[in-house]
Design a protein around this motif. Structure first.
Motif, short mmCIF file in Angstrom:
data_model
loop_
_atom_site.label_atom_id
_atom_site.label_comp_id
_atom_site.label_asym_id
_atom_site.label_seq_id
_atom_site.Cartn_x
_atom_site.Cartn_y
_atom_site.Cartn_z
N GLY A 111 -3.76 -0.46 -11.33
CA GLY A 111 -4.58 0.48 -10.56
C GLY A 111 -4.18 1.93 -10.70
O GLY A 111 -5.01 2.83 -10.52
N THR A 112 -2.88 2.18 -11.00
CA THR A 112 -2.39 3.55 -11.03
C THR A 112 -2.02 4.04 -12.43
O THR A 112 -1.86 5.24 -12.64
CB THR A 112 -1.13 3.70 -10.15
N GLY A 113 -1.85 3.11 -13.36
CA GLY A 113 -1.39 3.48 -14.69
C GLY A 113 0.12 3.74 -14.76
O GLY A 113 0.65 4.07 -15.81
N GLU A 159 0.83 -1.21 0.00
CA GLU A 159 0.00 0.00 0.00
C GLU A 159 0.87 1.26 0.00
O GLU A 159 0.50 2.28 -0.60
CB GLU A 159 -0.95 -0.01 1.19
N THR A 160 2.02 1.20 0.65
CA THR A 160 2.98 2.30 0.57
C THR A 160 3.46 2.48 -0.86
O THR A 160 3.48 3.60 -1.41
CB THR A 160 4.18 2.03 1.51
N ALA A 161 3.84 1.36 -1.48
CA ALA A 161 4.31 1.41 -2.87
C ALA A 161 3.22 1.92 -3.80
O ALA A 161 3.49 2.71 -4.71
CB ALA A 161 4.76 0.01 -3.30
N ARG A 162 1.99 1.50 -3.57
CA ARG A 162 0.87 1.92 -4.42
C ARG A 162 0.67 3.43 -4.35
O ARG A 162 0.46 4.10 -5.37
CB ARG A 162 -0.41 1.20 -3.98
N ALA A 163 0.75 3.97 -3.14
CA ALA A 163 0.57 5.42 -2.98
C ALA A 163 1.69 6.19 -3.66
O ALA A 163 1.45 7.19 -4.35
CB ALA A 163 0.49 5.77 -1.49
N LEU A 164 2.93 5.75 -3.48
CA LEU A 164 4.06 6.43 -4.12
C LEU A 164 3.95 6.35 -5.64
O LEU A 164 4.22 7.32 -6.35
CB LEU A 164 5.38 5.83 -3.64
N ALA A 165 3.53 5.19 -6.13
CA ALA A 165 3.35 5.02 -7.58
C ALA A 165 2.24 5.92 -8.12
O ALA A 165 2.36 6.47 -9.22
CB ALA A 165 3.04 3.56 -7.89
N SER A 166 1.18 6.08 -7.34
CA SER A 166 0.06 6.90 -7.79
C SER A 166 0.46 8.35 -7.97
O SER A 166 -0.16 9.09 -8.73
CB SER A 166 -1.11 6.81 -6.79
N ALA A 167 1.53 8.76 -7.26
CA ALA A 167 2.03 10.14 -7.38
C ALA A 167 3.12 10.26 -8.44
O ALA A 167 3.72 11.32 -8.57
CB ALA A 167 2.55 10.61 -6.03
N GLY A 168 3.39 9.15 -9.15
CA GLY A 168 4.30 9.23 -10.29
C GLY A 168 5.72 8.74 -10.05
O GLY A 168 6.56 8.83 -10.95
N ALA A 169 6.00 8.21 -8.85
CA ALA A 169 7.36 7.74 -8.58
C ALA A 169 7.65 6.43 -9.29
O ALA A 169 6.75 5.61 -9.52
CB ALA A 169 7.56 7.56 -7.08
N GLN A 170 8.93 6.22 -9.62
CA GLN A 170 9.38 4.88 -9.98
C GLN A 170 9.60 4.14 -8.67
O GLN A 170 10.31 4.63 -7.79
CB GLN A 170 10.69 4.93 -10.77
#
Length: 311
Positions: free
Chosen positions: A75-77, A43-54
């Motif tokens: 889920g995030t694209g 869930e941490t990774a998902r949130a960071l990914a949703s903001a555009g991080a690698q």
């Protein structure tokens, strides 16, 4: 020890990782999340990914990691979700991970761990919880220091626990060579080490622009409790049922520490429920133990850890 005004945020016990990351742009930033294939890690990774991080999921089981990465992308694209093998109890695995990393690193989330395990030891004779939860992450972070330094303003999120209130680091016998082994006490010692690590990183690596903070994610049922009996879990739930969180809520404080602009330049502090915690009095189940913020203990732990890794 923290003496300045405590950091406060608009977020609470009930906030989710997605609440914390809303409106934050992490485009061009790179993150590593250890234990990123399940629980609060994913869930941490998902949130960071949703903001555009690698985001690189550093995991023992790369098949599970790839499933998590595919789910995050769906889920995030964001298709910049990578998977790399990492076994924190195996110093060779940590060294391989570090050797394979290239380029800057903006966020390191030291999330993986084991809890209240039976007595186990690494080939070096190290107690397994201390070896995994602290020494593995210590070796990872120190190995990645050049990458963190290259990022300019890098952050480390050191996932601790309220269980640190159970034990300081017992320097006289860290590895339980002379005292009786107790699973929760050993877990508490390793979680205190996670707090002390963040204190000393912030002091030692300030000139590199690197800060570290530690955090208590909250009580969440995940794979972390695989060594805890159902009877013990029920006892823990009954003790404070309202405090239990979803995994999305559990990841919120990790994301705050790793990525929120509200914590720019802040280091060496301990957070819970998305706020900086106050000092705990004896018997408290919340807050941070004074011994976990003790700069002398932090420096000593760093020296001991360095010596252990040198063998």
């Amino acid at each position: 020890m923290t003496t300045s005004t405590p950091i406060t945020t608009p977020f609470t016990h009930d906030s989710t990782a997605m609440d914390v990351i809303q409106g934050v742009d992490l485009g061009g930033r790179r993150a590593i999340v250890t234990g990123g294939s399940s629980g609060i890690g994913v869930e941490t990774a998902r949130a960071l990914a949703s903001a555009g991080a690698q985001v690189t999921l550093a995991v023992r089981n790369t098949d599970a990691g790839q499933r998590a990465a595919d789910d995050i992308t769906a889920g995030t694209g964001n298709d910049r979700i990578l998977v790399a093998p990492l076994d924190l109890a195996d110093q060779g695995s940590v060294a391989d991970f570090v050797a394979n990393w290239d380029g800057p690193l903006h966020m390191l989330v030291n999330n993986a761990g084991i809890m209240a395990s039976p007595e186990m030891r690494t080939p070096q004779g190290w107690e397994m919880q201390f070896a995994t939860n602290h020494l593995g992450h210590f070796a990872l972070a120190t190995g990645l220091r050049p990458a963190l330094s290259a990022a300019g303003g890098a952050r480390i999120a050191s996932v601790s626990s309220a269980a640190h209130l159970r034990s300081p680091v017992v320097f006289q016998d860290i590895q339980y060579e002379r005292r009786p082994y107790e699973p929760w006490e050993a877990y508490g010692q390793s979680k205190t080490a996670n707090v002390l690590f963040a204190v000393e990183v912030t002091r030692l690596w300030a000139d590199d622009g690197i800060v570290a903070n530690s955090l208590m994610p909250g009580a969440i049922q995940t794979n972390l409790q695989r060594y805890v009996s159902e009877e013990e879990l029920n006892r823990l739930r009954a003790g404070n049922a309202a405090a239990w969180k979803t995994v999305e809520q559990g990841a919120a404080t990790s994301v705050l520490v790793a990525a929120s602009p509200l914590l720019d330049g802040v280091g060496g502090r301990y957070f819970e429920d998305c706020q900086e915690a106050g000092l705990a009095a004896p018997g408290d189940r919340r807050g941070v133990a004074p011994y976990a913020l003790d700069p002398e203990a932090a420096e000593r732990l760093w020296q001991v850890s360095t010596a252990l890794l040198k063998g």
